[in-house]
Design a protein around this motif. Sequence first.
Motif, PDB file in Angstrom:
ATOM      1  N   ASP A 180       2.546   0.767   3.510  1.00 22.33           N
ATOM      2  CA  ASP A 180       3.053  -0.558   3.167  1.00 22.33           C
ATOM      3  C   ASP A 180       2.327  -1.020   1.910  1.00 22.33           C
ATOM      4  O   ASP A 180       1.107  -0.974   1.811  1.00 22.33           O
ATOM      5  CB  ASP A 180       2.919  -1.554   4.323  1.00 22.33           C
ATOM      6  CG  ASP A 180       1.491  -1.823   4.762  1.00 22.33           C
ATOM      7  OD1 ASP A 180       0.770  -0.862   5.058  1.00 22.33           O
ATOM      8  OD2 ASP A 180       1.106  -2.998   4.819  1.00 22.33           O
ATOM      9  N   TYR A 200      10.489  -5.471   2.971  1.00 22.45           N
ATOM     10  CA  TYR A 200      10.288  -6.654   3.808  1.00 22.45           C
ATOM     11  C   TYR A 200       9.662  -7.744   2.970  1.00 22.45           C
ATOM     12  O   TYR A 200       9.451  -7.574   1.765  1.00 22.45           O
ATOM     13  CB  TYR A 200       9.479  -6.321   5.055  1.00 22.45           C
ATOM     14  CG  TYR A 200       7.982  -6.106   4.930  1.00 22.45           C
ATOM     15  CD1 TYR A 200       7.129  -6.522   5.953  1.00 22.45           C
ATOM     16  CD2 TYR A 200       7.389  -5.457   3.846  1.00 22.45           C
ATOM     17  CE1 TYR A 200       5.757  -6.320   5.902  1.00 22.45           C
ATOM     18  CE2 TYR A 200       6.018  -5.242   3.789  1.00 22.45           C
ATOM     19  CZ  TYR A 200       5.215  -5.677   4.815  1.00 22.45           C
ATOM     20  OH  TYR A 200       3.854  -5.467   4.761  1.00 22.45           O
ATOM     21  N   LEU A 232       7.198   1.180   2.713  1.00 25.38           N
ATOM     22  CA  LEU A 232       7.607  -0.175   3.090  1.00 25.38           C
ATOM     23  C   LEU A 232       7.086  -1.104   1.995  1.00 25.38           C
ATOM     24  O   LEU A 232       5.896  -1.343   1.890  1.00 25.38           O
ATOM     25  CB  LEU A 232       7.023  -0.556   4.453  1.00 25.38           C
ATOM     26  CG  LEU A 232       7.208  -2.008   4.897  1.00 25.38           C
ATOM     27  CD1 LEU A 232       8.682  -2.395   4.942  1.00 25.38           C
ATOM     28  CD2 LEU A 232       6.539  -2.252   6.240  1.00 25.38           C
TER      29      LEU A 232
END
Length: 505
Positions: free
Chosen positions: A318, A54, A355
Amino acid sequence: MKFISIVILWTAFLVSCRPSQKDALSTTYEADWESLAEHDEAPEWFADSKLGIYFHWGVYSVPAYDSEWYPRWMHFEGTPAYDHHVATYGHPSEFGYHDFVPMFTADYFDPEDWVKLFKDAGARWVGPVAEHHDGFAMWDSDITPWNAKDRGPKRDITGEIAAEARKQGLKLITTFHHSKQLQRYDSTVIVDNNGEYPYKLSHFPYFEDMPTSSDDPELQMLYGNMDPDKWHEEVWLGKVNELVDRYQPDIIWFDYVLDAIPEKFRQEMCANYLNKAAEWDKEVVIVRKQDDLPINMSVDDLEKSRKKEIDPKVWMTDETVSTGSWCYTENLKVKSAAEVTRVLIDIVSKNGVLLLNVSPKADGTIPNDQRQVLLEMGDWLKRHGEAIYGSRPWTVYGQGPTVQPEGHFDNHREFLKLKYSNQDIRYTTQDKIIYATILGLPEAGSDYNLNAFSSSIPDVEQVVHVEILGQDNTVSWSQLESGLKITIPEGAEDPIATVIKITTG
């Protein structure tokens, strides 16, 4: 071995208790935790995927200074962001955060190029930070005028990425950080272990004579200076439901302060998403941080940190390609591909997924140093992906001298210092194959003893073949009482990580 047995039994129990995909997709969820607990929080596709990408990209990318928290700290005297803002743009009472919006033009944003880059990096799902703490929505929103379709780029960033991701065969993640946008306190200073922290649960401070305290309804929408009841239902819940309805994300992820949202709205949000997913006929994932949702219906996320052992439940980290800010800044330092890939390998060995964040510039370009990291990681995954994708933890996650720090995000700076060596090994498995990945550059001719194959271990796997994944070199090996002894052949070493493929029978 007692711990290993417990992990295996617990994993088998969890699998046996999960509803089948058919049952899960025919369930109607009520807005209460008991009903929502029927959701399979980590479907097989997600457990198999291992890597998503992302990007922190928004209005905060325009000043390109300090971090993505620039919108907050530009209001606090004595901070680097405040000093920079005054020197560069003027006092925040005269040049507010909203004045950056027209400068966020995204002239070179190319969703096809971005998604291809992320796919080439090995990602199985991609997507935007849909909204950070700053109140600017990166989709075509009817709820707020502060959205990327109506202002700034004047493009539906989320919609374009979603369409391109599906065109290229990837799933969509959208992340929500807007729980912190509401102004919850006046100038009260909260003192904790990190010292004085004003407005701990609010991103923007209510300072008189600044835009954050404006009575203009549009500015109040951006800065979160609103009636809490109205904001919780119409803004926080409304935005999540709107994005879910319009883009049908496969994963929704929530940053911290989610626990400050009244339970009623969190339950309604989850029920709406899961019921819509049943209509779409697909399995979806909800990711939370810091216990902000029940763990029996969501995946646990550990920001910039990792588990120390195998967890029977799939979890997430993340992490970002940089060592500092999550968004682009002029002095952003980028990690090496080896460092990022080794973190991924460690995560996967313990039943986690990664992520990974990328930091584009405000004009819509992704800097070459970040691209290079992604492409080098992707090249390694193309050659060694069978040790990652679709794999599961083995009876032990690994061996080696490097000691992982205690704690999670509270100790994340220690994780940043962590460097693996060529004596650190991580295991994964598929079928009767066990992969032993060396997290460093081994020397040709060096010997490794994989002690998890020791004869002292009950039901130890019997090895029938050993090779270096992706190489034709013959490997010298022998299974001894002390373990599986392997000699690294000449030319088999990989500068990122060398994978030993072990077939058992």
